[in-house]
Scaffold this active site. Structure first.
Site, PDB file in Angstrom:
ATOM      1  CG  ASP A  46      -1.586  -0.738   1.327  1.00 45.19           C
ATOM      2  OD1 ASP A  46      -2.815  -1.539   0.426  1.00 45.19           O
ATOM      3  OD2 ASP A  46      -2.502  -1.040   2.291  1.00 45.19           O
ATOM      4  CE  LYS A  68      -7.491   5.851  -3.933  1.00 44.45           C
ATOM      5  NZ  LYS A  68      -7.849   6.412  -2.324  1.00 44.45           N
ATOM      6  CG  MET A 183      -9.060   6.987   6.477  1.00 41.62           C
ATOM      7  SD  MET A 183      -9.313   5.944   6.507  1.00 41.62           S
ATOM      8  CE  MET A 183      -9.818   4.528   8.081  1.00 41.62           C
TER       9      MET A 183
HETATM   10  C1  LIG Z   1      -6.305   2.798   5.544  1.00 41.96           C
HETATM   11  S1  LIG Z   1      -5.654   3.560   7.093  1.00 41.96           S
HETATM   12  C2  LIG Z   1      -4.468   2.871   8.065  1.00 41.96           C
HETATM   13  C3  LIG Z   1      -4.450   2.762   8.955  1.00 41.96           C
HETATM   14  C4  LIG Z   1      -3.806   2.118   9.494  1.00 41.96           C
HETATM   15  N1  LIG Z   1      -3.446   0.056   9.106  1.00 41.96           N
HETATM   16  C5  LIG Z   1      -2.797   1.700  11.302  1.00 41.96           C
HETATM   17  O1  LIG Z   1      -3.166   0.569  12.370  1.00 41.96           O
HETATM   18  O2  LIG Z   1      -2.228   2.778  11.069  1.00 41.96           O
HETATM   19  C6  LIG Z   1      -5.255   5.189   7.352  1.00 41.96           C
HETATM   20  C7  LIG Z   1      -4.743   6.507   7.490  1.00 41.96           C
HETATM   21  O3  LIG Z   1      -4.247   5.524   8.797  1.00 41.96           O
HETATM   22  C8  LIG Z   1      -3.159   6.634   9.132  1.00 41.96           C
HETATM   23  N2  LIG Z   1      -2.196   6.801   8.848  1.00 41.96           N
HETATM   24  C9  LIG Z   1      -1.851   6.058   8.135  1.00 41.96           C
HETATM   25  N3  LIG Z   1       0.037   6.117   7.770  1.00 41.96           N
HETATM   26  C10 LIG Z   1       0.399   7.553   8.648  1.00 41.96           C
HETATM   27  C11 LIG Z   1       0.856   8.308   8.572  1.00 41.96           C
HETATM   28  N4  LIG Z   1       2.365   7.947   8.647  1.00 41.96           N
HETATM   29  N5  LIG Z   1       0.829   9.354   9.224  1.00 41.96           N
HETATM   30  C12 LIG Z   1      -0.424   9.508   9.747  1.00 41.96           C
HETATM   31  N6  LIG Z   1      -1.404   9.218   9.476  1.00 41.96           N
HETATM   32  C13 LIG Z   1      -1.276   7.941   9.129  1.00 41.96           C
HETATM   33  C14 LIG Z   1      -4.154   8.293   8.880  1.00 41.96           C
HETATM   34  O4  LIG Z   1      -5.208   7.990   9.309  1.00 41.96           O
HETATM   35  C15 LIG Z   1      -4.473   7.500   7.301  1.00 41.96           C
HETATM   36  O5  LIG Z   1      -5.772   8.092   6.963  1.00 41.96           O
END
Ligand SMILES: C[S@@+](CC[C@H](N)C(=O)[O-])C[C@H]1O[C@@H](n2cnc3c(N)ncnc32)[C@H](O)[C@@H]1O
Length: 251
Positions: A46, A68, A183
């Site tokens: 991803d 994306k 998100m």
């Molecule tokens: C599809 S979810 C995936 C979450 C992931 N599985 C986790 O456990 O963190 C994507 C969301 O995770 C958060 N996120 C993921 N990576 C991030 C990062 N490096 N910095 C800040 N937020 C992050 C944001 O809220 C983003 O919109």
């Protein structure tokens, strides 16, 4: 180093591992995640999984971006599952690398079901989720004796991009919880209005962490009202997590 599929007999079915990549820093990958990466034939990864993990791959491993990237729309979820299954049926060890932890807001349920329906062994390798990595980055504890007895993870984003309509607002306005909003950068202003209407103080401490684990990490501290006001005028471009609750008062 041999990949494990090198040891399979002809026609053997491979495997799928849903692996958590953590929040982006390679040193927050678990040892188990590194082991699966070292023996992977195919890695479907991803966008938010970062790129540091590539250092651990076998030179012959095939990498497929399924996010994306480069402005292309992301493949549909069923297409990602189909790709993983097709490679596993060819006897390959497939790693589905997901940002954070694969069991949180990562549609792991759909990929698990598809793999199991196809009769393929599937394993989950946990990762450090963004919320706990964010707590570490701001130097805060998500729980606090007598102050925050619960931690809740919630998505601020429904399939249509809006605030989910069926959120449990009483739970989200609980002053004794720490809430981690994934998100939620677009919908937090609307959520905040509803939290305040459900009795949560506008002065509740909040932190927004953008692009954690990258060179462009930004941390903004304030109250829920201040963070919501800021997001109304200036929405960050990177992925963001928002934490709020009384436990963050000294963060
Ligand atoms: C599809 S979810 C995936 C979450 C992931 N599985 C986790 O456990 O963190 C994507 C969301 O995770 C958060 N996120 C993921 N990576 C991030 C990062 N490096 N910095 C800040 N937020 C992050 C944001 O809220 C983003 O919109």
């Amino acid at each position: 180093m041999p990949k494990s599929s090198d040891h399979h007999g002809a026609g053997a079915t491979g495997s799928i591992a849903l692996v958590g990549a953590g929040p982006g820093d390679a040193d927050l990958l678990t040892l188990r995640a590194i082991k699966r990466l070292q023996t992977a034939d195919i890695v479907l990864y991803d966008d938010l999984a970062g790129e540091d993990f590539m250092a651990y791959l076998h030179p012959d491993a095939e990498l497929i971006a399924v996010g994306k990237r480069a402005g292309h729309p992301s493949p549909r979820q069923d297409e990602v599952s189909r790709l993983a299954i097709a490679h596993a049926l060819l006897g390959k060890n497939v790693v589905r690398l997901k940002a954070g932890d694969p069991t949180l807001f990562a549609r792991a349920d759909e990929e698990l079901r598809a793999a199991r329906d196809a009769g393929i062994a599937v394993e989950i390798v946990p990762g450090i989720t963004t919320a706990t990595a964010a707590a570490a980055a701001i130097g805060a504890s998500l729980t606090k004796r007598g102050v925050a007895r619960r931690v809740q993870f919630v998505t601020g984003h429904d399939v249509d991009g809006r605030l989910p309509r069926d959120l449990d607002l009483a739970a989200l306005a609980d002053p004794t919880a720490t809430t981690c909003v994934y998100m939620g950068k677009a919908t937090f202003p609307g959520l905040t209005e509803q939290l305040i209407a459900h009795g949560l103080s506008a002065a509740t401490p909040a932190v927004i962490v953008e692009s954690l684990g990258s060179e462009t990490t930004k941390i903004l501290r304030g109250t829920i009202a201040e963070i919501a006001a800021r997001l109304t005028i200036d929405r960050p471009s990177g992925p963001c997590i928002i934490l709020y609750g009384a436990a963050l008062a000294e963060a």
